[in-house]
Design a protein around this motif. Structure first.
Motif, PDB file in Angstrom:
ATOM      1  N   ASP A  29       0.944  -1.266  -0.004  1.00 58.04           N
ATOM      2  CA  ASP A  29       0.040  -0.021   0.017  1.00 58.04           C
ATOM      3  C   ASP A  29       0.699   1.231   0.000  1.00 58.04           C
ATOM      4  O   ASP A  29       0.538   2.121   0.594  1.00 58.04           O
ATOM      5  N   ALA A  30       1.865   1.308  -0.974  1.00 59.32           N
ATOM      6  CA  ALA A  30       2.958   2.528  -0.812  1.00 59.32           C
ATOM      7  C   ALA A  30       3.038   2.942  -2.335  1.00 59.32           C
ATOM      8  O   ALA A  30       3.618   4.065  -2.143  1.00 59.32           O
ATOM      9  N   GLU A  61      -1.271  10.781   2.028  1.00 62.20           N
ATOM     10  CA  GLU A  61      -0.567  10.720   3.017  1.00 62.20           C
ATOM     11  C   GLU A  61       0.007   9.369   3.438  1.00 62.20           C
ATOM     12  O   GLU A  61       1.041   9.251   3.921  1.00 62.20           O
ATOM     13  N   ASN A  62      -0.809   8.333   3.382  1.00 53.81           N
ATOM     14  CA  ASN A  62      -0.830   7.127   3.626  1.00 53.81           C
ATOM     15  C   ASN A  62       0.172   6.447   2.616  1.00 53.81           C
ATOM     16  O   ASN A  62       1.342   5.751   3.061  1.00 53.81           O
ATOM     17  N   LEU A  63       0.198   6.883   1.276  1.00 52.04           N
ATOM     18  CA  LEU A  63       0.821   6.431   0.249  1.00 52.04           C
ATOM     19  C   LEU A  63       2.396   7.109   0.412  1.00 52.04           C
ATOM     20  O   LEU A  63       3.323   6.140   0.219  1.00 52.04           O
ATOM     21  N   LYS A  65       3.731   7.957   3.551  1.00 51.22           N
ATOM     22  CA  LYS A  65       4.072   7.472   4.635  1.00 51.22           C
ATOM     23  C   LYS A  65       4.939   5.986   4.449  1.00 51.22           C
ATOM     24  O   LYS A  65       5.893   5.797   4.706  1.00 51.22           O
ATOM     25  N   ASN A  66       3.906   5.199   3.695  1.00 51.54           N
ATOM     26  CA  ASN A  66       4.227   3.555   3.364  1.00 51.54           C
ATOM     27  C   ASN A  66       5.564   3.423   2.352  1.00 51.54           C
ATOM     28  O   ASN A  66       6.294   2.693   2.596  1.00 51.54           O
ATOM     29  N   GLU A 117      -5.863  11.815   2.702  1.00 53.85           N
ATOM     30  CA  GLU A 117      -5.632  10.753   3.521  1.00 53.85           C
ATOM     31  C   GLU A 117      -4.979   9.548   2.728  1.00 53.85           C
ATOM     32  O   GLU A 117      -3.992   9.123   3.243  1.00 53.85           O
ATOM     33  N   LYS A 118      -5.447   9.344   1.425  1.00 55.01           N
ATOM     34  CA  LYS A 118      -4.737   8.537   0.630  1.00 55.01           C
ATOM     35  C   LYS A 118      -3.574   8.934   0.208  1.00 55.01           C
ATOM     36  O   LYS A 118      -2.456   8.064   0.267  1.00 55.01           O
TER      37      LYS A 118
END
Length: 364
Positions: free
Chosen positions: A307-308, A336-338, A340-341, A333-334
């Motif tokens: 999920d990166a 930021e998650n990409l 971070k991962n 949010e998507k």
């Protein structure tokens, strides 16, 4: 002793050239009195990019084998013999203390001659599936620095060191240069910026996609830094007339381009993947299907499975691109998650770790 003589070879594409330059820069910082010489293919981009980085380079008359019967293939044996002879002359004249290869046509003859003369030698393999040059050299060199696990099936296990791929130092802190990056490209700060990277030569299918979606991007108020590649620049430079589009054959200030970007579309070559992990921006990978063992798709899948990143295969672009892009664009949010991962996967010490291995060879 710090007045070492270090010879490096790697080229054909930015994926081989920039790792070599990164290793040279790290070694230069450790051994300021060292003398460096690069060897590349005489008609490829290293002949321009290496001098720009401040290093001398010698060219060999060499090219790779084509997948089909061509005149270039018929010339290959003559080019190989000429390149081996010139490599021997270069090494006899320069008298290096160590030889480093980062892949590409020219590194084959040079590293073969160096290792046959007993010069400590190291190769750096960026991909999950090695090219033929490095597979052949792996039997002869002292050390093999790799970016992926599981390469024992290609190389002698006792020579392998897992280091990751070299990263240019200027990419290590791009997250703090977002405003500076947008200013460098005279971009509008309130708009999202999409950076498109198809490699130094360009990616035909990605360029076709971007051209077909220009109105779509405009409707979303997205501005583009579009690196179309030198093979395609004449075809696409006309779009520089659009307010929200900047077309570039090549980006010399990659740190500023990465810094300016809010979303990145990229191929999934090994060096690109490693850089993008360090940069830590939301990425949509469109891997090239035209590479050995489809390794770009494997590179991209390894990131997407965590999920990166988002992975879209070329044959799925028509059906998936707009939905996938819109989801990334519209969801903070998507993004930021990409970010971070993918940043969690970065091997930021790769250049230093490779230089450590070179230093061991120098001090043997």
């Amino acid at each position: 002793m710090s007045h070492y003589k270090i010879i490096l070879s790697g080229g054909g594409t930015g994926g081989h050239i920039y790792p070599a330059i990164a290793i040279a820069n790290e070694l230069k910082s450790r051994f300021p009195d060292a003398e460096f010489l690069f060897v590349g293919a005489s008609d490829r981009m290293e002949m321009e990019k290496v001098p720009q980085a401040g290093y001398e380079i010698e060219g060999l008359w060499i090219s790779g084998l084509q997948r089909k019967l061509t005149l270039k293939n018929a010339m290959f044996p003559f080019k190989l013999i000429a390149s081996l002879l010139k490599s021997r002359k270069i090494i006899n004249t320069f008298k290096p203390d160590v030889a480093i290869g980062t892949g590409g046509f020219a590194s084959g003859p040079l590293l073969k001659v160096a290792s046959s003369k007993g010069i400590p030698s190291l190769i750096q393999e960026q991909n999950s599936y090695p090219g033929i040059t490095n597979k052949l050299l792996g039997k002869k060199v002292n050390t093999i620095c790799v970016a992926y696990e599981g390469l024992e099936k290609f190389f002698p296990k006792e020579k392998i060191i897992l280091t990751g791929n070299p990263i240019r130092k200027d990419l290590l802190d791009v997250e703090h240069k977002h405003i500076q990056g947008k200013d460098a490209f005279t971009l509008i700060h309130s708009k999202h910026t999409l950076l498109i990277l198809g490699g130094s030569l360009g990616a035909r299918r990605i360029n076709e996609l971007i051209e077909s979606k220009l109105d779509y991007f405009k409707s979303l108020n997205v501005q583009l830094i579009w690196q179309c590649g030198k093979l395609y620049y004449q075809q696409y430079k006309k779009y520089n007339n659009l307010d929200n589009v900047q077309v570039h054959a090549f980006l010399n200030n990659m740190d500023m381009a990465y810094a300016a970007a809010d979303i990145i579309i990229s191929r999934a070559g090994a060096s690109s993947v490693s850089e993008l992990c360090v940069v830590g921006k939301p990425v949509i990978f469109i891997p090239s299907p035209n590479v050995a063992e489809d390794h770009q798709t494997k590179n991209a899948k390894a990131i997407a499975d965590k999920d990166a990143a988002v992975l879209i295969k070329e044959n799925d672009l028509e059906n998936q691109f707009e939905n996938e892009f819109l989801e990334v664009l519209n969801s903070k949010e998507k993004r930021e998650n990409l970010s971070k991962n993918i940043k969690a996967l970065a091997l930021v010490n790769a250049t230093k770790d490779i230089a450590n291995e070179v230093e061991k060879l120098l001090k043997q």
